[in-house]
Design a protein around this motif. Structure first.
Motif, PDB file in Angstrom:
ATOM      1  N   TYR A 101       0.850  -1.210   0.000  1.00  5.80           N
ATOM      2  CA  TYR A 101       0.000   0.000   0.000  1.00  5.80           C
ATOM      3  C   TYR A 101       0.870   1.239   0.000  1.00  5.80           C
ATOM      4  N   MET A 102       0.293   2.335  -0.464  1.00  2.84           N
ATOM      5  CA  MET A 102       0.966   3.633  -0.346  1.00  2.84           C
ATOM      6  C   MET A 102      -0.084   4.742  -0.304  1.00  2.84           C
ATOM      7  N   ILE A 103       0.253   5.764   0.432  1.00  2.00           N
ATOM      8  CA  ILE A 103      -0.604   6.941   0.556  1.00  2.00           C
ATOM      9  C   ILE A 103       0.132   8.102  -0.094  1.00  2.00           C
ATOM     10  N   ARG A 108      -0.421  12.087   3.929  1.00  2.00           N
ATOM     11  CA  ARG A 108       0.092  11.180   4.971  1.00  2.00           C
ATOM     12  C   ARG A 108      -0.123  11.723   6.384  1.00  2.00           C
ATOM     13  N   SER A 109       0.046  10.836   7.350  1.00  2.00           N
ATOM     14  CA  SER A 109      -0.094  11.168   8.781  1.00  2.00           C
ATOM     15  C   SER A 109      -1.499  11.659   9.132  1.00  2.00           C
ATOM     16  N   LYS A 110      -2.499  11.180   8.395  1.00  2.37           N
ATOM     17  CA  LYS A 110      -3.897  11.509   8.714  1.00  2.37           C
ATOM     18  C   LYS A 110      -4.691  10.238   9.015  1.00  2.37           C
ATOM     19  N   GLY A 111      -3.970   9.117   9.141  1.00  2.00           N
ATOM     20  CA  GLY A 111      -4.651   7.859   9.461  1.00  2.00           C
ATOM     21  C   GLY A 111      -5.067   7.050   8.238  1.00  2.00           C
ATOM     22  N   GLY A 113      -3.220   5.552   5.958  1.00  2.73           N
ATOM     23  CA  GLY A 113      -2.437   4.319   5.792  1.00  2.73           C
ATOM     24  C   GLY A 113      -3.048   3.186   6.620  1.00  2.73           C
ATOM     25  N   THR A 114      -3.437   3.516   7.842  1.00  5.10           N
ATOM     26  CA  THR A 114      -4.062   2.519   8.721  1.00  5.10           C
ATOM     27  C   THR A 114      -5.391   2.059   8.109  1.00  5.10           C
ATOM     28  N   CYS A 136       7.712  -5.368   5.639  1.00  7.40           N
ATOM     29  CA  CYS A 136       8.138  -3.965   5.458  1.00  7.40           C
ATOM     30  C   CYS A 136       9.562  -3.798   5.957  1.00  7.40           C
ATOM     31  N   ASN A 140      10.927   1.351   8.293  1.00  3.63           N
ATOM     32  CA  ASN A 140       9.703   2.032   7.839  1.00  3.63           C
ATOM     33  C   ASN A 140       8.720   2.040   9.021  1.00  3.63           C
ATOM     34  N   ALA A 142       6.368   4.018  10.080  1.00  3.18           N
ATOM     35  CA  ALA A 142       4.935   4.269   9.873  1.00  3.18           C
ATOM     36  C   ALA A 142       4.249   2.980   9.404  1.00  3.18           C
ATOM     37  N   SER A 143       4.890   2.275   8.465  1.00  4.60           N
ATOM     38  CA  SER A 143       4.272   1.053   7.945  1.00  4.60           C
ATOM     39  C   SER A 143       4.214  -0.029   9.025  1.00  4.60           C
ATOM     40  N   ARG A 145       3.936   0.408  12.153  1.00  7.05           N
ATOM     41  CA  ARG A 145       2.870   0.803  13.091  1.00  7.05           C
ATOM     42  C   ARG A 145       1.485   0.483  12.486  1.00  7.05           C
ATOM     43  N   ILE A 146       1.348   0.743  11.186  1.00  6.86           N
ATOM     44  CA  ILE A 146       0.086   0.437  10.493  1.00  6.86           C
ATOM     45  C   ILE A 146      -0.231  -1.056  10.607  1.00  6.86           C
ATOM     46  N   LYS A 149      -1.185  -1.934  14.169  1.00  7.50           N
ATOM     47  CA  LYS A 149      -2.531  -1.455  14.512  1.00  7.50           C
ATOM     48  C   LYS A 149      -3.619  -2.298  13.848  1.00  7.50           C
TER      49      LYS A 149
HETATM   50  C1  LIG Z   1       3.848   4.106   5.022  1.00  7.55           C
HETATM   51  C2  LIG Z   1       2.654   5.000   4.621  1.00  7.55           C
HETATM   52  C3  LIG Z   1       1.636   4.158   3.871  1.00  7.55           C
HETATM   53  C4  LIG Z   1       2.034   5.597   5.892  1.00  7.55           C
HETATM   54  O1  LIG Z   1       0.819   6.246   5.562  1.00  7.55           O
HETATM   55  P1  LIG Z   1       0.102   7.285   6.559  1.00  7.55           P
HETATM   56  O2  LIG Z   1      -1.201   7.630   5.944  1.00  7.55           O
HETATM   57  O3  LIG Z   1       1.032   8.379   6.868  1.00  7.55           O
HETATM   58  O4  LIG Z   1      -0.116   6.383   7.871  1.00  7.55           O
HETATM   59  P2  LIG Z   1      -1.022   6.750   9.140  1.00  7.55           P
HETATM   60  O5  LIG Z   1      -1.383   8.190   9.115  1.00  7.55           O
HETATM   61  O6  LIG Z   1      -2.125   5.752   9.213  1.00  7.55           O
HETATM   62  O7  LIG Z   1       0.013   6.529  10.322  1.00  7.55           O
HETATM   63  C5  LIG Z   1       0.249   5.239  10.831  1.00  7.55           C
HETATM   64  C6  LIG Z   1       1.062   5.328  12.095  1.00  7.55           C
HETATM   65  O8  LIG Z   1       2.421   5.635  11.749  1.00  7.55           O
HETATM   66  C7  LIG Z   1       2.833   6.773  12.482  1.00  7.55           C
HETATM   67  N1  LIG Z   1       3.698   7.532  11.603  1.00  7.55           N
HETATM   68  C8  LIG Z   1       3.356   8.233  10.499  1.00  7.55           C
HETATM   69  N2  LIG Z   1       4.459   8.754   9.933  1.00  7.55           N
HETATM   70  C9  LIG Z   1       5.503   8.351  10.707  1.00  7.55           C
HETATM   71  C10 LIG Z   1       6.899   8.552  10.641  1.00  7.55           C
HETATM   72  N3  LIG Z   1       7.458   9.269   9.651  1.00  7.55           N
HETATM   73  N4  LIG Z   1       7.675   7.996  11.610  1.00  7.55           N
HETATM   74  C11 LIG Z   1       7.119   7.265  12.605  1.00  7.55           C
HETATM   75  N5  LIG Z   1       5.790   7.034  12.703  1.00  7.55           N
HETATM   76  C12 LIG Z   1       5.013   7.576  11.768  1.00  7.55           C
HETATM   77  C13 LIG Z   1       1.583   7.536  12.811  1.00  7.55           C
HETATM   78  O9  LIG Z   1       1.773   8.356  13.961  1.00  7.55           O
HETATM   79  C14 LIG Z   1       0.608   6.416  13.056  1.00  7.55           C
HETATM   80  O10 LIG Z   1       0.755   5.860  14.345  1.00  7.55           O
HETATM   81  P3  LIG Z   1      -0.234   6.301  15.548  1.00  7.55           P
HETATM   82  O11 LIG Z   1      -1.617   6.002  15.056  1.00  7.55           O
HETATM   83  O12 LIG Z   1       0.216   5.459  16.675  1.00  7.55           O
HETATM   84  O13 LIG Z   1      -0.022   7.764  15.767  1.00  7.55           O
HETATM   85  C15 LIG Z   1       3.134   6.194   3.730  1.00  7.55           C
HETATM   86  O14 LIG Z   1       4.163   6.874   4.392  1.00  7.55           O
HETATM   87  C16 LIG Z   1       3.619   5.767   2.358  1.00  7.55           C
HETATM   88  O15 LIG Z   1       2.829   5.642   1.426  1.00  7.55           O
HETATM   89  N6  LIG Z   1       4.944   5.544   2.217  1.00  7.55           N
HETATM   90  C17 LIG Z   1       5.537   5.126   0.936  1.00  7.55           C
HETATM   91  C18 LIG Z   1       5.154   3.690   0.562  1.00  7.55           C
HETATM   92  C19 LIG Z   1       5.381   2.709   1.683  1.00  7.55           C
HETATM   93  O16 LIG Z   1       6.351   2.790   2.445  1.00  7.55           O
HETATM   94  N7  LIG Z   1       4.459   1.732   1.777  1.00  7.55           N
HETATM   95  C20 LIG Z   1       4.534   0.662   2.750  1.00  7.55           C
HETATM   96  C21 LIG Z   1       5.439  -0.414   2.258  1.00  7.55           C
HETATM   97  S1  LIG Z   1       5.600  -1.719   3.486  1.00  7.55           S
END
Ligand SMILES: CC(C)(COP(=O)(O)OP(=O)(O)OC[C@H]1O[C@@H](n2cnc3c(N)ncnc32)[C@H](O)[C@@H]1OP(=O)(O)O)[C@@H](O)C(=O)NCCC(=O)NCCS
Length: 174
Positions: A101-103, A108-111, A113-114, A136, A140, A142-143, A145-146, A149
Motif C-alpha cells: 500500500y501507499m498513501i 500522509r499522517s492523517k490515518g 495508511g491505517t 516492510c 519504515n 509508519a508502515s 505501526r500500520i 494497529k
Molecule cells: C507508510 C505509509 C503508507 C504511511 O501512511 P500514513 O497515511 O502516513 O499512515 P497513518 O497516518 O495511518 O500513520 C500510521 C502510524 O504511523 C505513524 N507515523 C506516520 N508517519 C511516521 C513517521 N514518519 N515515523 C514514525 N511514525 C510515523 C503515525 O503516527 C501512526 O501511528 P499512531 O496512530 O500510533 O499515531 C506512507 O508513508 C507511504 O505511502 N509511504 C511510501 C510507501 C510505503 O512505504 N508503503 C509501505 C510499504 S511496506
C-alpha cells in the motif's frame, strides 16, 4: 465518504495529479517507468492492464494475480492505493507478502495508511483468505505501526541481499 474502489477511467486527471505529487516529492520510483507511459498516453489501457493483473491475464513470468484498489474520498480524490496478491510464491514469502500500500505524499499522517490496510484486509477476507503475510523494511516505522494497529504479529526478520536492509514479516489472521 471513504471507499476502496477498483481503478476507474473516470479518475484519470485525478490520477495524473497524484503521479505529479509523487514526482514532486521525489518518490517517482513508486511508479515504474513502463506504467508511467501508459498512464499518461493510454489510461484506458492502463486500467485494462490492472484488470488483467487481477484476472491473472498476461502476467509476467513468476507473477501471481494481484488486484489493485484505490482509496478514494467523496468519489473524487484518490488518497492512495493498495495491491492484494491472491497467493504467495517463494519470492513474495521472502519480500512483498500478500498486500502492499501507499498513501500520496500530501495525505500522509492523517490515518489513511491505517485505513487502507484495514479496508484491504476486508477485501482479502471476502476473497476467502484466512490469513495474510505483510513485509516492510524495519526502518519504515509508519508502515510497521500500520501493520501492528491492524493486528499484525511479527514472525521473522531477514537482511535483503540487494539492499542490505532488514525487513520484518508479519501475519494477520482474518
Ligand atoms: C507508510 C505509509 C503508507 C504511511 O501512511 P500514513 O497515511 O502516513 O499512515 P497513518 O497516518 O495511518 O500513520 C500510521 C502510524 O504511523 C505513524 N507515523 C506516520 N508517519 C511516521 C513517521 N514518519 N515515523 C514514525 N511514525 C510515523 C503515525 O503516527 C501512526 O501511528 P499512531 O496512530 O500510533 O499515531 C506512507 O508513508 C507511504 O505511502 N509511504 C511510501 C510507501 C510505503 O512505504 N508503503 C509501505 C510499504 S511496506
Amino acid at each position: 465518504m471513504l471507499e476502496l474502489i477498483n481503478p476507474t477511467y473516470n479518475l484519470h486527471s485525478e490520477f495524473l495529479d497524484m503521479v505529479a505529487e509523487y514526482h514532486n516529492a521525489g518518490e517517482s520510483r513508486l511508479f515504474d517507468q513502463n506504467n508511467l507511459t501508459l498512464i499518461q498516453e493510454n489510461f484506458s489501457a492502463y486500467i485494462q492492464y490492472l484488470e488483467n493483473n487481477s484476472q491473472g491475464i498476461s502476467l509476467k513470468p513468476g507473477f501471481v494475480p494481484a488486484t489493485t484498489f484505490w482509496l478514494v474520498m467523496n468519489s473524487k480524490v484518490i488518497l492512495g492505493e493498495s495491491q492484494l496478491r491472491h497467493w504467495l510464491v517463494p519470492t513474495l514469502e521472502h519480500q512483498g507478502g500478500h498486500i502492499g500500500y501507499m498513501i500520496r505524499p500530501l495525505q500522509r499522517s492523517k490515518g489513511y495508511g491505517t485505513q487502507i490496510l484495514a479496508m484491504t484486509l476486508e477485501k482479502a477476507r471476502n476473497m476467502g483468505l484466512s490469513r495474510v503475510l505483510l513485509t516492510c523494511n524495519r526502518d519504515n516505522f509508519a508502515s510497521a505501526r500500520i501493520i501492528q494497529k491492524n493486528q499484525g504479529k511479527s514472525t521473522s526478520e531477514d537482511i535483503l541481499e540487494y539492499t542490505g536492509k532488514l525487513i520484518s514479516r508479519y501475519w494477520i489472521d482474518l
